[in-house]
Design an enzyme around this catalytic site. Structure first.
Site, PDB file in Angstrom:
ATOM      1  N   ASP A 180      33.428 114.050  49.244  1.00 46.66           N
ATOM      2  CA  ASP A 180      32.436 114.949  48.634  1.00 46.66           C
ATOM      3  C   ASP A 180      32.602 116.346  49.211  1.00 46.66           C
ATOM      4  OD1 ASP A 180      30.680 112.124  48.676  1.00 46.66           O
ATOM      5  OD2 ASP A 180      30.439 113.418  46.923  1.00 46.66           O
ATOM      6  N   ASP A 205      26.797 108.506  40.783  1.00 44.76           N
ATOM      7  CA  ASP A 205      26.860 108.906  42.191  1.00 44.76           C
ATOM      8  C   ASP A 205      25.492 109.433  42.617  1.00 44.76           C
ATOM      9  OD1 ASP A 205      28.914 111.427  43.893  1.00 44.76           O
ATOM     10  OD2 ASP A 205      27.133 110.364  44.533  1.00 44.76           O
TER      11      ASP A 205
HETATM   12  C1  DX5 Z   1      25.605 114.302  46.729  1.00 45.26           C
HETATM   13  C2  DX5 Z   1      26.715 113.368  47.103  1.00 45.26           C
HETATM   14  C3  DX5 Z   1      26.131 111.999  47.364  1.00 45.26           C
HETATM   15  C4  DX5 Z   1      27.117 111.035  47.907  1.00 45.26           C
HETATM   16  C5  DX5 Z   1      26.539 109.634  47.834  1.00 45.26           C
HETATM   17  O1  DX5 Z   1      26.096 115.579  46.568  1.00 45.26           O
HETATM   18  O2  DX5 Z   1      27.684 113.328  46.072  1.00 45.26           O
HETATM   19  O3  DX5 Z   1      25.599 111.518  46.156  1.00 45.26           O
HETATM   20  O4  DX5 Z   1      28.278 111.096  47.239  1.00 45.26           O
HETATM   21  O5  DX5 Z   1      25.541 109.599  48.794  1.00 45.26           O
HETATM   22  P1  DX5 Z   1      24.376 108.512  48.744  1.00 45.26           P
HETATM   23  O6  DX5 Z   1      25.002 107.202  48.326  1.00 45.26           O
HETATM   24  O7  DX5 Z   1      23.893 108.497  50.186  1.00 45.26           O
HETATM   25  O8  DX5 Z   1      23.386 109.017  47.775  1.00 45.26           O
END
Ligand code: DX5
Length: 223
Positions: A43, A182
């Protein structure tokens, strides 16, 4: 090193987001997931497109050394066109840019010209209609179920109709486009997202905060 993006049959692809991994011990963090996950996502945040800064190509290259899994680079970056070669060089096999970022169409064309798979992401408040014209350029469409910028946020159930509509649109297009979700994915919301039509699930905090990440992934596969 696997570079093809395997889409498992009969279940959604499980994609750990390294944002929530232990950067003091990346290899150790990824070890339990390397044999159980399908891809891994980095990310990337630039502090402009989102109010946070995460990491760049150097950490992507470190993930490349720490895991044999294909790497999916989610660029939460205002001007991604400037960085595509660097992430390709670092080992990303798929690069996702945001529809709200600068020159999204040019990015998608360049990502494919680099021989990589191309993804387009939508913030929660961006309507699906914004993505539909890009479908011919896509290998993956990412519907964010949190506001991009931070891991550990709560899943936004209001996004489920958008996931369902995206699945319908992809089906109607006759194109092979993966539908990725996501944000806030855990063992409950994973089922909601998959039933709505997702075939790729990004999991960050629920996975890396689990007492036994390997058991968590095995449990998800049974759902
Ligand atoms: C937000 C990120 C998150 C990450 C996943 O910008 O993209 O969504 O990938 O994190 P969790 O699973 O903790 O929401």
């Amino acid at each position: 090193m696997k570079t093809a993006f395997p889409l498992p049959s009969g279940r959604a692809a499980l994609v750990p987001s390294v944002l929530s991994a232990d950067f003091a011990c990346l290899k150790g963090s990824l070890k339990p997931v390397n044999r159980l996950a399908d891809w891994v996502q980095v990310d990337v945040m630039d502090g402009r497109f989102v109010p946070n800064i995460s990491f760049g190509p150097a950490i992507t290259a470190a993930v490349r050394r720490a895991s044999p899994l294909p790497i999916d680079a989610h660029l939460m970056v205002a001007e991604p066109l400037n960085f595509l070669e660097a992430f390709a060089e670092a080992g990303a096999g798929l690069i996702t840019v945001h529809a709200e970022a600068k020159d999204a169409a040019a990015c998608l064309k360049k990502i494919r010209a680099l021989g990589l798979k191309a993804g387009l992401a939508l913030r929660p408040k961006t309507p699906l209609s914004r993505a539909l014209p890009y479908l011919p350029l896509l290998d993956l469409l990412l519907i964010m179920t949190v506001e991009p910028g931070f891991g550990g946020q709560a899943f936004m159930p209001a996004m489920l109709p958008k996931v369902g509509a995206a699945r319908q649109a992809i089906r109607g297009s006759g194109r092979k486009v993966w539908l990725q979700v996501d944000g806030g994915i855990n063992s409950d919301t994973a089922v909601l997202a998959a039933v709505a039509g997702a075939d790729s699930l990004v999991i960050g905090s629920a996975l890396f905060r689990a007492p036994d990440p390997a058991a968590f992934l095995k449990g998800l596969k049974k759902l």
